[in-house]
Enzyme design. Sequence first.
Site, short mmCIF file in Angstrom:
data_model
loop_
_atom_site.label_atom_id
_atom_site.label_comp_id
_atom_site.label_asym_id
_atom_site.label_seq_id
_atom_site.Cartn_x
_atom_site.Cartn_y
_atom_site.Cartn_z
N PRO A 87 0.84 -1.15 0.08
CA PRO A 87 -0.07 -0.21 0.03
C PRO A 87 0.82 1.30 -0.01
O PRO A 87 0.28 2.35 -0.22
CB PRO A 87 -1.01 -0.11 1.28
CG PRO A 87 -0.21 -1.02 2.14
CD PRO A 87 0.49 -2.02 1.01
N GLU A 114 3.02 -7.19 8.58
CA GLU A 114 3.36 -5.89 8.58
C GLU A 114 4.24 -5.55 7.62
O GLU A 114 4.78 -4.20 7.09
CB GLU A 114 4.14 -5.62 9.86
CG GLU A 114 3.21 -5.51 11.16
CD GLU A 114 2.13 -4.54 11.02
OE1 GLU A 114 2.40 -3.35 10.92
OE2 GLU A 114 0.95 -5.02 10.94
N ARG A 152 -4.57 -7.76 -20.44
CA ARG A 152 -5.42 -7.26 -21.60
C ARG A 152 -5.01 -6.28 -22.66
O ARG A 152 -5.60 -6.29 -23.40
CB ARG A 152 -6.79 -6.75 -20.98
CG ARG A 152 -6.55 -5.54 -20.10
CD ARG A 152 -8.14 -5.27 -19.35
NE ARG A 152 -9.20 -4.93 -20.34
CZ ARG A 152 -9.38 -3.85 -21.11
NH1 ARG A 152 -8.30 -2.92 -20.60
NH2 ARG A 152 -10.36 -3.47 -21.64
N ASP A 167 -10.61 2.70 -24.31
CA ASP A 167 -10.85 2.41 -22.68
C ASP A 167 -10.85 3.66 -22.24
O ASP A 167 -10.25 4.57 -22.42
CB ASP A 167 -9.83 1.67 -22.19
CG ASP A 167 -9.72 -0.05 -22.42
OD1 ASP A 167 -11.00 -0.42 -22.77
OD2 ASP A 167 -8.99 -0.78 -21.88
N1 ADE Z 1 -1.06 -5.03 0.03
C1 ADE Z 1 -2.02 -4.59 0.95
N2 ADE Z 1 -2.62 -3.48 0.51
C2 ADE Z 1 -2.52 -3.25 -0.86
C3 ADE Z 1 -2.54 -2.31 -1.68
N3 ADE Z 1 -3.60 -1.25 -1.45
N4 ADE Z 1 -2.16 -2.24 -2.85
C4 ADE Z 1 -0.92 -3.17 -3.10
N5 ADE Z 1 -0.65 -4.05 -2.17
C5 ADE Z 1 -1.26 -4.15 -0.85
#
Ligand code: ADE
Length: 228
Positions: A87, A114, A152, A167
């Site tokens: 994330p 984590e 794709r 697209d």
């Molecule tokens: N792992 C956990 N959440 C994630 C996200 N939003 N993007 C990529 N990998 C992740």
Amino acid sequence: MIVDVITIFPEMFESPFSQSIIKRAITEEHIQLNIHDLRKYSRDKHNKVDDYPYGGGAGMVMKPEPFFRAIEDIGYDKETEIVLMTPTGQQFQQQLCHKLLQKKHMIILCGHYEGIDQRVIDQFVTREISIGDYVLTGGELPAMVVIDAITRVIPGVLPKQESYLNDSFQNGLLEHPHYTRPMEFRGLKVPDVLLSGNHAEIDKWRHNQSVRITKKKRPDLLGFKTNN
Ligand code: ADE
């Protein structure tokens, strides 16, 4: 393109990639997808791949040794894109699909808990990707999102090249609305212009609709501020 995925949940990849367009892309060898079970690279008798964080704190950290062994066993060179799904990575967007499409070989690491030991990232990772500002339980679903979006747009995967050229996001605009038969359904009509056979007018209408919809739903794409 060869994509190697390193995960502790290899089974998660079975169903999504055995259907429809992605399945065909694999059978027709547009993409070669290899899923590797990280636990097989653990030397621990319980196949453990995580441990407590140095310095304390909540949660577990994925150990470096299984990742090092897995990546070295798969093999890579200086052209290989080694991606960590996290994330905290760069936000995944359509443009990045086209950039990644240029790569012959990608290795995708799916993180959990984590996170993974920083030494894996420092040693191997060339790009960190997030699929959005929210935290999922692991990198598997994000990896599937990235693989699907790249696959794709591989030339020859979609029946007609135009189908991705039109697209949303491809030209900085959202896509125009679509209609199919019947011409009228419960009093709801298809716009006349689409039945006119006048292709210049149809293209103009579609472009105007794209601009209208983008302004309404995603003004940020046109450089305007959003309210949400
Ligand atoms: N792992 C956990 N959440 C994630 C996200 N939003 N993007 C990529 N990998 C992740």
